[in-house]
Scaffold this motif. Structure first.
Motif, mmCIF file in Angstrom:
data_model
loop_
_atom_site.group_PDB
_atom_site.id
_atom_site.type_symbol
_atom_site.label_atom_id
_atom_site.label_comp_id
_atom_site.label_asym_id
_atom_site.label_seq_id
_atom_site.Cartn_x
_atom_site.Cartn_y
_atom_site.Cartn_z
ATOM 1 N N CYS A 138 -18.327 0.843 10.859
ATOM 2 C CA CYS A 138 -17.586 1.698 9.945
ATOM 3 C C CYS A 138 -17.768 1.167 8.531
ATOM 4 C CB CYS A 138 -16.110 1.706 10.334
ATOM 5 S SG CYS A 138 -15.061 2.602 9.177
ATOM 6 N N SER A 139 -18.086 2.061 7.598
ATOM 7 C CA SER A 139 -18.188 1.693 6.181
ATOM 8 C C SER A 139 -18.111 2.955 5.352
ATOM 9 C CB SER A 139 -19.505 0.950 5.905
ATOM 10 O OG SER A 139 -20.615 1.776 6.178
ATOM 11 N N GLY A 140 -17.761 2.811 4.110
ATOM 12 C CA GLY A 140 -17.624 3.944 3.201
ATOM 13 C C GLY A 140 -16.775 3.545 2.018
ATOM 14 N N PRO A 141 -16.835 4.307 0.915
ATOM 15 C CA PRO A 141 -16.080 3.938 -0.290
ATOM 16 C C PRO A 141 -14.584 3.776 -0.072
ATOM 17 C CG PRO A 141 -17.666 5.677 -0.762
ATOM 18 C CD PRO A 141 -17.643 5.509 0.722
ATOM 19 N N GLU A 142 -14.017 4.509 0.908
ATOM 20 C CA GLU A 142 -12.578 4.430 1.156
ATOM 21 C C GLU A 142 -12.276 3.909 2.554
ATOM 22 O OE1 GLU A 142 -10.600 8.057 0.278
ATOM 23 O OE2 GLU A 142 -11.243 8.108 -1.813
ATOM 24 N N LEU A 143 -13.216 3.138 3.124
ATOM 25 C CA LEU A 143 -13.036 2.590 4.469
ATOM 26 C C LEU A 143 -13.303 1.093 4.445
ATOM 27 C CD1 LEU A 143 -15.000 5.293 6.505
ATOM 28 C CD2 LEU A 143 -12.507 5.143 6.237
ATOM 29 N N PHE A 144 -12.667 0.374 5.360
ATOM 30 C CA PHE A 144 -12.963 -1.043 5.536
ATOM 31 C C PHE A 144 -14.337 -1.203 6.187
ATOM 32 C CE2 PHE A 144 -8.290 -1.139 5.414
ATOM 33 C CZ PHE A 144 -8.076 -2.193 4.535
ATOM 34 N N SER A 145 -14.987 -2.295 5.889
ATOM 35 C CA SER A 145 -16.244 -2.614 6.552
ATOM 36 C C SER A 145 -15.930 -3.281 7.887
ATOM 37 C CB SER A 145 -17.092 -3.536 5.665
ATOM 38 O OG SER A 145 -18.272 -3.927 6.327
ATOM 39 N N CYS A 146 -16.283 -2.605 8.976
ATOM 40 C CA CYS A 146 -15.935 -3.108 10.322
ATOM 41 C C CYS A 146 -17.135 -3.010 11.245
ATOM 42 C CB CYS A 146 -14.792 -2.302 10.924
ATOM 43 S SG CYS A 146 -13.273 -2.336 9.965
ATOM 44 N N ARG A 147 -17.153 -3.914 12.234
ATOM 45 C CA ARG A 147 -18.155 -3.862 13.318
ATOM 46 C C ARG A 147 -17.494 -4.437 14.566
ATOM 47 N NH1 ARG A 147 -23.509 -6.691 14.763
ATOM 48 N NH2 ARG A 147 -24.903 -4.947 15.256
ATOM 49 N N VAL A 148 -16.984 -3.562 15.400
ATOM 50 C CA VAL A 148 -16.211 -3.978 16.564
ATOM 51 C C VAL A 148 -16.659 -3.165 17.773
ATOM 52 C CG1 VAL A 148 -14.224 -4.648 15.159
ATOM 53 C CG2 VAL A 148 -14.389 -2.305 16.033
ATOM 54 N N SER A 149 -16.052 -3.464 18.912
ATOM 55 C CA SER A 149 -16.301 -2.690 20.133
ATOM 56 C C SER A 149 -15.154 -1.713 20.348
ATOM 57 C CB SER A 149 -16.436 -3.626 21.341
ATOM 58 O OG SER A 149 -15.196 -4.276 21.601
ATOM 59 N N GLU A 150 -15.319 -0.817 21.311
ATOM 60 C CA GLU A 150 -14.287 0.189 21.566
ATOM 61 C C GLU A 150 -12.965 -0.447 21.990
ATOM 62 O OE1 GLU A 150 -16.267 4.235 23.070
ATOM 63 O OE2 GLU A 150 -16.770 2.524 24.377
ATOM 64 N N LYS B 52 -20.216 0.384 -0.902
ATOM 65 C CA LYS B 52 -20.458 0.526 0.536
ATOM 66 C C LYS B 52 -19.173 0.527 1.351
ATOM 67 C CE LYS B 52 -25.006 -1.658 0.357
ATOM 68 N NZ LYS B 52 -25.865 -2.751 0.878
ATOM 69 N N ALA B 53 -18.143 -0.127 0.844
ATOM 70 C CA ALA B 53 -16.880 -0.210 1.580
ATOM 71 C C ALA B 53 -15.774 -0.589 0.606
ATOM 72 C CB ALA B 53 -16.988 -1.235 2.718
ATOM 73 N N LEU B 54 -14.537 -0.602 1.108
ATOM 74 C CA LEU B 54 -13.412 -1.021 0.274
ATOM 75 C C LEU B 54 -13.586 -2.471 -0.168
ATOM 76 C CD1 LEU B 54 -10.435 0.529 2.273
ATOM 77 C CD2 LEU B 54 -11.128 1.162 -0.044
ATOM 78 N N GLU B 55 -13.097 -2.772 -1.373
ATOM 79 C CA GLU B 55 -13.184 -4.123 -1.902
ATOM 80 C C GLU B 55 -11.807 -4.577 -2.366
ATOM 81 O OE1 GLU B 55 -16.098 -3.941 -4.983
ATOM 82 O OE2 GLU B 55 -17.801 -4.025 -3.601
ATOM 83 N N PHE B 56 -11.566 -5.866 -2.275
ATOM 84 C CA PHE B 56 -10.339 -6.493 -2.744
ATOM 85 C C PHE B 56 -10.463 -6.718 -4.247
ATOM 86 C CE2 PHE B 56 -8.334 -10.497 -3.965
ATOM 87 C CZ PHE B 56 -7.034 -10.350 -3.499
ATOM 88 N N VAL C 197 -13.828 -8.579 -4.756
ATOM 89 C CA VAL C 197 -14.334 -9.445 -3.689
ATOM 90 C C VAL C 197 -14.617 -8.571 -2.477
ATOM 91 C CG1 VAL C 197 -13.874 -11.424 -2.206
ATOM 92 C CG2 VAL C 197 -12.970 -11.386 -4.539
ATOM 93 N N SER C 198 -15.799 -8.737 -1.901
ATOM 94 C CA SER C 198 -16.167 -7.976 -0.702
ATOM 95 C C SER C 198 -15.807 -8.769 0.552
ATOM 96 C CB SER C 198 -17.674 -7.672 -0.699
ATOM 97 O OG SER C 198 -18.032 -6.929 -1.845
ATOM 98 N N PHE C 199 -15.404 -8.066 1.583
ATOM 99 C CA PHE C 199 -15.083 -8.724 2.851
ATOM 100 C C PHE C 199 -15.326 -7.741 3.993
ATOM 101 C CE2 PHE C 199 -11.267 -6.542 1.578
ATOM 102 C CZ PHE C 199 -10.673 -6.107 2.751
ATOM 103 N N ARG C 200 -15.321 -8.245 5.215
ATOM 104 C CA ARG C 200 -15.543 -7.403 6.390
ATOM 105 C C ARG C 200 -14.794 -7.954 7.583
ATOM 106 N NH1 ARG C 200 -20.276 -8.699 10.025
ATOM 107 N NH2 ARG C 200 -20.730 -10.905 9.727
ATOM 108 N N LEU C 201 -14.609 -7.108 8.584
ATOM 109 C CA LEU C 201 -13.997 -7.509 9.852
ATOM 110 C C LEU C 201 -15.023 -7.247 10.954
ATOM 111 C CD1 LEU C 201 -10.445 -7.030 11.117
ATOM 112 C CD2 LEU C 201 -12.287 -6.153 12.533
ATOM 113 N N PHE C 202 -15.206 -8.216 11.839
ATOM 114 C CA PHE C 202 -16.178 -8.036 12.926
ATOM 115 C C PHE C 202 -15.669 -8.715 14.193
ATOM 116 C CE2 PHE C 202 -17.233 -11.971 10.834
ATOM 117 C CZ PHE C 202 -17.572 -12.832 11.843
ATOM 118 N N GLU C 203 -16.223 -8.285 15.305
ATOM 119 C CA GLU C 203 -15.837 -8.859 16.595
ATOM 120 C C GLU C 203 -16.813 -9.959 16.987
ATOM 121 O OE1 GLU C 203 -14.895 -7.524 21.229
ATOM 122 O OE2 GLU C 203 -15.146 -6.019 19.636
ATOM 123 N N GLN C 204 -16.279 -11.060 17.429
ATOM 124 C CA GLN C 204 -17.112 -12.161 17.886
ATOM 125 C C GLN C 204 -17.804 -11.762 19.194
ATOM 126 O OE1 GLN C 204 -14.680 -15.738 18.065
ATOM 127 N NE2 GLN C 204 -13.460 -15.038 16.337
#
Length: 373
Positions: free
Chosen positions: A130-142, A171-175, A182-189
């Protein structure tokens, strides 16, 4: 510093460019530019790996140049600025209270991100991106969408406590804190392993592909260029939800350090611009003085040439006076014309008249003014 082409050629083929760049206190990009500028061949990609197995190939010779000269490496220009660390002596912002996970009502950006994740089909490896100007940058499973939404919601609600906010990014929301993003993202290990793949029609054909195994544990990462703590994640002893306060404070520290680095880089840019201006002014002054010297020398030579011609004509007239042969008309005309040319060739009287005439000099003629020659 200065180094010969032969010495630099020898060194870049003995060690990787990154190692040589550190020894010369410049960036590897700056060193590569210097090598290309002076026609020094560099080892190709993969050369050092092949060298370990004795398959590096032959080294190309150093091309000969028409004019050999030493290479001057400007460390101030090509030095790679080190990452800026957060200043530990700076006063810290208010301590962020531990955010609470609230599933009842999600915040604006978190709700939009959750909706996007739920409507996205996983890729062939099982990831939801998931990414977009008004979305968090994420990469997770269902299986971790809801958990990710709760974590992001807690972070979004905690930002006002540190006078920060979320802003639209490319590309995504920024802090954003104190004007610094500051750019950041959330992802699943996850773990990755290779698995053989058999062709359904040709048994001899096949290969391998990566198989991903999701752990259900999430991590938050600061992706901006920042020399400090960048990752917070679910661990064996502490969950990510217990580290959200620390993560938000880490975003603030990163914003401070990035802003400080931007200010230092801007100050450096201004210093370089001022140095370039002074250097250009000095070069312009030198060019103007050289132009003055050349024009002055031209007038001096014209004056000498005039004196030389007049002296020559005087000697001719003295010899004619000693002769008993009368001069014809064309001979008198020749002497008169030569006398006139010799007198007109002398710029001294014209220069004196111009210097004593007064008035403003021609601004387009430089220091010397309009040349007389």
């Amino acid at each position: 510093m200065k180094i010969s082409r032969e010495e630099l050629y020898r060194r870049v083929w003995e060690k990787p460019v990154t190692h040589i760049a550190k020894e010369l206190d410049i960036s590897d990009v700056g060193l590569a530019k210097a090598c290309r500028k002076h026609a020094i061949p560099l080892p190709p990609v993969g050369y050092w790996v092949k060298l370990k197995f004795g398959k590096a190939g032959t080294r190309p010779p150093l091309p000969k140049l028409a004019v050999e000269s030493e290479i001057e490496i400007d460390a101030r220009r090509y030095r790679l600025a080190p990452p800026v660390k957060a200043d530990e002596n700076e006063p810290k912002l208010v301590v962020v209270p531990q955010p609470e996970l609230q599933a009842e009502k999600l915040s604006r950006f978190t709700a939009a991100t959750r909706k996007k994740l739920l409507s996205t089909k996983p890729d062939r490896h099982g990831f939801l991106e998931c990414s977009g100007p008004e979305l968090f940058s994420c990469r997770v499973s269902e299986g971790t969408v809801e958990y990710a939404a709760l974590l992001l919601d807690a972070v979004e609600k905690a930002l006002p406590e540190v006078q920060a906010k979320l802003v639209k990014g490319e590309k995504a929301l920024e802090f954003e804190h104190d004007g610094q993003r500051v750019s950041f993202r959330l992802f699943e290990q996850h773990s990755r392993a290779e698995a053989p793949v058999q062709d359904p029609f040709y048994k001899r054909l096949g290969g391998t592909e990566y198989v991903y195994t999701f752990t259900g544990k999430l991590s938050l990462e600061i992706t901006s260029y920042f020399d400090g703590r960048k990752k917070w994640g679910d661990g064996a002893r502490e969950s990510l939800s217990d580290k959200l306060g620390s993560f938000v404070q880490g975003l603030v520290d990163a914003a401070r350090a990035l802003k400080k680095r931007a200010q230092e880089m801007e100050a450096q840019r201004l210093r370089w611009a001022e140095e370039a201006r002074v250097r250009e002014e000095r070069e312009r002054e030198n060019r103007a003085l050289e132009d003055f010297r050349q024009k002055l020398l031209a007038e001096a030579r014209a004056s000498n040439d005039s004196q030389l011609m007049l002296a020559y004509l005087l000697r001719i007239q003295e010899r004619l006076a000693e002769s008993d042969t009368p001069l014809e008309k064309h001979a008198h005309e020749w002497l008169q014309r030569a006398q006139r040319i010799a007198e007109q060739a002398n710029p001294e009287l014209r220069r004196v008249r111009r210097l004593t005439a007064g008035g403003e000099p021609d601004p387009f003629s430089g220091y010397f003014g309009r040349a007389l020659i």
